[in-house]
Design a protein around this motif. Structure first.
Motif, PDB file in Angstrom:
ATOM      1  N   ALA A  76       0.850  -1.203   0.000  1.00  0.00           N
ATOM      2  CA  ALA A  76       0.000   0.000   0.000  1.00  0.00           C
ATOM      3  C   ALA A  76       0.885   1.252   0.000  1.00  0.00           C
ATOM      4  O   ALA A  76       1.881   1.294  -0.731  1.00  0.00           O
ATOM      5  N   ALA A  77       0.583   2.255   0.817  1.00  0.00           N
ATOM      6  CA  ALA A  77       1.327   3.519   0.736  1.00  0.00           C
ATOM      7  C   ALA A  77       2.813   3.348   1.103  1.00  0.00           C
ATOM      8  O   ALA A  77       3.656   4.139   0.649  1.00  0.00           O
ATOM      9  N   VAL A  99       1.974  -6.675  -5.412  1.00  0.00           N
ATOM     10  CA  VAL A  99       0.670  -6.493  -6.068  1.00  0.00           C
ATOM     11  C   VAL A  99       0.117  -5.114  -5.734  1.00  0.00           C
ATOM     12  O   VAL A  99       0.233  -4.655  -4.591  1.00  0.00           O
ATOM     13  N   HIS A 100      -0.465  -4.459  -6.724  1.00  0.00           N
ATOM     14  CA  HIS A 100      -1.269  -3.259  -6.479  1.00  0.00           C
ATOM     15  C   HIS A 100      -2.582  -3.407  -7.217  1.00  0.00           C
ATOM     16  O   HIS A 100      -2.606  -3.832  -8.377  1.00  0.00           O
ATOM     17  N   ILE A 123       6.174  -7.359 -10.361  1.00  0.00           N
ATOM     18  CA  ILE A 123       5.002  -6.604  -9.878  1.00  0.00           C
ATOM     19  C   ILE A 123       3.803  -6.897 -10.774  1.00  0.00           C
ATOM     20  O   ILE A 123       3.955  -7.010 -11.994  1.00  0.00           O
ATOM     21  N   ILE A 124       2.628  -6.950 -10.148  1.00  0.00           N
ATOM     22  CA  ILE A 124       1.370  -7.017 -10.889  1.00  0.00           C
ATOM     23  C   ILE A 124       0.538  -5.841 -10.413  1.00  0.00           C
ATOM     24  O   ILE A 124       0.284  -5.715  -9.210  1.00  0.00           O
ATOM     25  N   CYS A 125       0.154  -4.952 -11.315  1.00  0.00           N
ATOM     26  CA  CYS A 125      -0.652  -3.822 -10.857  1.00  0.00           C
ATOM     27  C   CYS A 125      -1.658  -3.410 -11.916  1.00  0.00           C
ATOM     28  O   CYS A 125      -1.427  -3.591 -13.112  1.00  0.00           O
ATOM     29  N   TYR A 132      -4.286 -10.246  -7.243  1.00  0.00           N
ATOM     30  CA  TYR A 132      -3.856 -11.212  -6.218  1.00  0.00           C
ATOM     31  C   TYR A 132      -3.855 -12.628  -6.786  1.00  0.00           C
ATOM     32  O   TYR A 132      -2.979 -13.432  -6.496  1.00  0.00           O
ATOM     33  N   LEU A 133      -4.878 -12.920  -7.601  1.00  0.00           N
ATOM     34  CA  LEU A 133      -4.995 -14.271  -8.159  1.00  0.00           C
ATOM     35  C   LEU A 133      -3.920 -14.505  -9.222  1.00  0.00           C
ATOM     36  O   LEU A 133      -3.331 -15.584  -9.312  1.00  0.00           O
TER      37      LEU A 133
END
Ligand code: DQA
Length: 146
Positions: A76-77, A99-100, A123-125, A132-133
Motif C-alpha cells: 500500500a502507501a 501487487v497493487h 510486480i502485478i498492478c 492477487y490471483l
C-alpha cells in the motif's frame, strides 16, 4: 505442500468503501476468500495478513524465512516511502511478488515510484482484486519450479 504469505499494508482493511474508482468495491475479506480458493486450486497453503503498522509488517516479513516458501505483498502507501520494508524484503531469500490493485504508474507522481519493488521478483498492478490471483498463479511457477 508449499506455503505462502499474503501481506497487506495500511488502509487495505478499508477496501470496499475506500476510493472505489481506484480500488473497486471488493472487500479485503472477499479478496481473502478468492485467494483461499485460488491457493487450493494451485496446491498452495496460504496465510493472509493485514496491518496498518509498518513495524508489524516488517516483523511478519522476518517470520517468512523458516515458515513460508514465498511472499505476495501489497505494501500500500509504504510502497512509496518505506526503505525499512525494502530492507526487510531484501533480507529474505524467498520469492516475492508485489501487487497493487490500481495501476500506480497511471496515478499521481508520488505513486509512480515503488521503493519496495527493488526487492521483488515482479510486480502485478492495475488489474484490481484479480491481481492477487494472478500473483498466486505466478508464485506457483516460482515455488514449484514449473
Ligand atoms: C495500492 C496503491 C498505493 O499507492 C496506495 O497507497 C494503496 C493501495 C494499490 O493496491 O493500488 O493504499 O497499493
Amino acid at each position: 505442500m508449499k506455503k505462502i504469505l499474503i501481506i497487506n499494508g495500511p488502509n487495505l482493511n478499508l477496501l470496499g468503501n475506500r476510493e472505489k474508482t481506484f480500488y473497486g468495491d471488493t472487500t479485503l475479506e472477499k479478496i481473502k476468500s478468492l485467494c483461499v480458493k485460488e491457493c487450493i486450486k494451485n496446491e498452495i497453503e496460504m496465510e493472509f495478513f493485514q496491518s496498518n503498522h509498518e513495524g508489524e509488517l516488517i516483523e511478519k516479513i522476518h517470520s517468512v524465512e523458516n515458515i513460508y516458501d514465498g511472499i505476495i505483498i501489497n505494501p500500500a502507501a509504504y510502497t512509496h516511502t518505506s526503505i525499512a520494508l525494502l530492507d526487510a524484503l531484501r533480507a529474505t531469500s524467498k520469492p516475492k511478488i508485489e501487487v497493487h490493485i490500481s495501476n500506480i504508474y497511471s496515478r499521481e507522481d508520488y505513486r509512480r515510484k515503488s521503493i519496495t519493488s527493488e526487492a521483488v521478483n515482479g510486480i502485478i498492478c492495475g488489474f484490481g482484486a484479480n491481481g492477487y490471483l494472478l500473483a498466486i498463479e505466478a508464485m506457483k511457477k516460482l515455488i514449484y519450479n514449473k
